[in-house]
Design a protein around this motif. Sequence first.
Motif, PDB file in Angstrom:
ATOM      1  N   ILE A   1      26.105 -22.355  96.487  1.00  0.00           N
ATOM      2  CA  ILE A   1      26.229 -22.780  95.065  1.00  0.00           C
ATOM      3  C   ILE A   1      27.180 -23.364  94.416  1.00  0.00           C
ATOM      4  O   ILE A   1      28.389 -22.793  94.211  1.00  0.00           O
ATOM      5  N   PRO A   2      26.901 -23.556  93.527  1.00  0.00           N
ATOM      6  CA  PRO A   2      27.251 -24.677  92.696  1.00  0.00           C
ATOM      7  C   PRO A   2      28.131 -23.414  91.956  1.00  0.00           C
ATOM      8  O   PRO A   2      27.652 -22.377  91.636  1.00  0.00           O
ATOM      9  N   ASP A   3      29.432 -23.587  90.862  1.00  0.00           N
ATOM     10  CA  ASP A   3      29.692 -22.471  89.272  1.00  0.00           C
ATOM     11  C   ASP A   3      28.911 -22.707  88.501  1.00  0.00           C
ATOM     12  O   ASP A   3      28.659 -21.600  88.372  1.00  0.00           O
ATOM     13  N   GLU A   4      28.694 -23.372  88.382  1.00  0.00           N
ATOM     14  CA  GLU A   4      27.713 -23.801  86.964  1.00  0.00           C
ATOM     15  C   GLU A   4      26.281 -23.102  87.118  1.00  0.00           C
ATOM     16  O   GLU A   4      25.888 -22.481  86.205  1.00  0.00           O
ATOM     17  N   GLU A   5      26.130 -23.740  88.408  1.00  0.00           N
ATOM     18  CA  GLU A   5      24.328 -21.829  88.974  1.00  0.00           C
ATOM     19  C   GLU A   5      24.767 -20.505  88.385  1.00  0.00           C
ATOM     20  O   GLU A   5      24.040 -19.854  88.224  1.00  0.00           O
ATOM     21  N   TRP A   6      26.105 -20.162  89.264  1.00  0.00           N
ATOM     22  CA  TRP A   6      26.293 -18.714  88.751  1.00  0.00           C
ATOM     23  C   TRP A   6      26.440 -18.545  87.908  1.00  0.00           C
ATOM     24  O   TRP A   6      26.028 -17.093  87.354  1.00  0.00           O
ATOM     25  N   ASP A   7      27.319 -19.017  87.114  1.00  0.00           N
ATOM     26  CA  ASP A   7      27.175 -18.581  85.516  1.00  0.00           C
ATOM     27  C   ASP A   7      26.034 -18.340  84.233  1.00  0.00           C
ATOM     28  O   ASP A   7      26.135 -18.156  84.115  1.00  0.00           O
ATOM     29  N   HIS A   8      24.982 -19.756  84.928  1.00  0.00           N
ATOM     30  CA  HIS A   8      24.191 -19.665  84.463  1.00  0.00           C
ATOM     31  C   HIS A   8      22.658 -18.632  84.735  1.00  0.00           C
ATOM     32  O   HIS A   8      22.430 -17.927  83.456  1.00  0.00           O
ATOM     33  N   THR A   9      23.240 -18.164  85.608  1.00  0.00           N
ATOM     34  CA  THR A   9      22.665 -17.452  86.444  1.00  0.00           C
ATOM     35  C   THR A   9      22.894 -15.716  85.916  1.00  0.00           C
ATOM     36  O   THR A   9      21.892 -14.954  85.114  1.00  0.00           O
ATOM     37  N   ILE A  10      23.943 -15.705  85.701  1.00  0.00           N
ATOM     38  CA  ILE A  10      24.670 -14.337  85.042  1.00  0.00           C
ATOM     39  C   ILE A  10      24.452 -14.724  83.662  1.00  0.00           C
ATOM     40  O   ILE A  10      23.794 -13.571  82.923  1.00  0.00           O
ATOM     41  N   ALA A  11      24.364 -15.801  82.931  1.00  0.00           N
ATOM     42  CA  ALA A  11      24.233 -16.055  81.570  1.00  0.00           C
ATOM     43  C   ALA A  11      22.481 -15.640  81.046  1.00  0.00           C
ATOM     44  O   ALA A  11      22.534 -14.377  79.751  1.00  0.00           O
ATOM     45  N   THR A  12      22.206 -16.471  81.768  1.00  0.00           N
ATOM     46  CA  THR A  12      20.401 -15.739  81.465  1.00  0.00           C
ATOM     47  C   THR A  12      20.000 -14.289  81.846  1.00  0.00           C
ATOM     48  O   THR A  12      18.588 -14.287  81.029  1.00  0.00           O
ATOM     49  N   ASN A  13      20.137 -14.189  83.045  1.00  0.00           N
ATOM     50  CA  ASN A  13      19.333 -13.161  83.416  1.00  0.00           C
ATOM     51  C   ASN A  13      19.712 -11.292  82.797  1.00  0.00           C
ATOM     52  O   ASN A  13      19.267 -10.381  82.673  1.00  0.00           O
ATOM     53  N   LEU A  14      21.339 -11.183  83.043  1.00  0.00           N
ATOM     54  CA  LEU A  14      21.718 -10.389  82.383  1.00  0.00           C
ATOM     55  C   LEU A  14      22.950 -10.908  80.548  1.00  0.00           C
ATOM     56  O   LEU A  14      22.514  -9.491  80.091  1.00  0.00           O
ATOM     57  N   SER A  15      23.670 -11.409  80.784  1.00  0.00           N
ATOM     58  CA  SER A  15      24.204 -11.080  79.305  1.00  0.00           C
ATOM     59  C   SER A  15      23.025 -11.570  78.409  1.00  0.00           C
ATOM     60  O   SER A  15      23.189 -11.425  77.119  1.00  0.00           O
ATOM     61  N   ALA A  16      22.357 -12.764  77.965  1.00  0.00           N
ATOM     62  CA  ALA A  16      20.908 -12.243  77.597  1.00  0.00           C
ATOM     63  C   ALA A  16      19.798 -10.780  76.766  1.00  0.00           C
ATOM     64  O   ALA A  16      20.071 -10.924  76.230  1.00  0.00           O
ATOM     65  N   MET A  17      20.736  -9.575  78.467  1.00  0.00           N
ATOM     66  CA  MET A  17      20.455  -8.470  77.871  1.00  0.00           C
ATOM     67  C   MET A  17      20.815  -8.249  76.169  1.00  0.00           C
ATOM     68  O   MET A  17      20.639  -7.122  75.867  1.00  0.00           O
TER      69      MET A  17
END
Length: 263
Positions: free
Chosen positions: A118-134
């Motif tokens: 799991i790339p660090d950037e992928e973890w951050d992007h998943t959190i940002a898109t799925n959760l932080s966006a909400m």
Amino acid sequence: MDPEPDCGEDSYQGHGRLTDKVAVITGADSGIGRAVAIAYAREGADVVISYLEEHDDAADTARYVEEAGRRAVVVAGDLSDPQHCRDLIARTVEELGRVDVLVCNAAYQMTRESLEEIPDEEWDHTIATNLSAMFHLCKAAVPHMGSGSSIIGSSSVNSDNPNPTLAPYAATKAAIANFCASLAQMLGKQGIRVNSVAPGPVWTPLIPSTMPPEKVAEFGADTPLGRAGQPAELAPVYVLLASDEGSYVSGARVAVTGGRPVL
């Protein structure tokens, strides 16, 4: 996709449950988001179609909304950017005057067999898109929502039964369910209801684009019903939670999983 997902294009029939409501739906170009957009329009709502970059798919969704006699506002952009979240709500209020229903459905996932993959950037992007966006969408939308409004988060069966190969995605889906439960208590005094929907395996474009072919071939076969769900089978739950018929439903996580329990 083969077969094409069923988003209710030929089957969903509305009954005026959302007449003249204004709904914002993220990830509305395809899959569950498209099915919800079609259902909401046929129930009488104007729909803001938020999507990332699949312009043709978004245009198709808009066409179905307009064929139902409702307004479609199409907004492209990356929800991992907090400013885009704020701009999306501002555009909605500018064009349609308010927000009655906010459906936070857009998501990113990728299958990884180990933590090291799991790339660090992928973890951050998943959190940002799925959760932080909400978080950013809700914070921007709530001042424009009145009593009787509804917020719906797309959680997942992974929220409490996580697939180890979808660890970042599963973590966000658990957080969405928890965040919705918190918001339901926080916003209840304003008459705003907040719920989440927990889909099981649903046949959407996200699946073949993020999973290896061998897993795609057997996708959904391990459910008690023995198959993946179709987006059209999710839409009625989103309609209920957005409608006045769901006026005492808040703080719930509704499982639509083909028989897999969500506790």
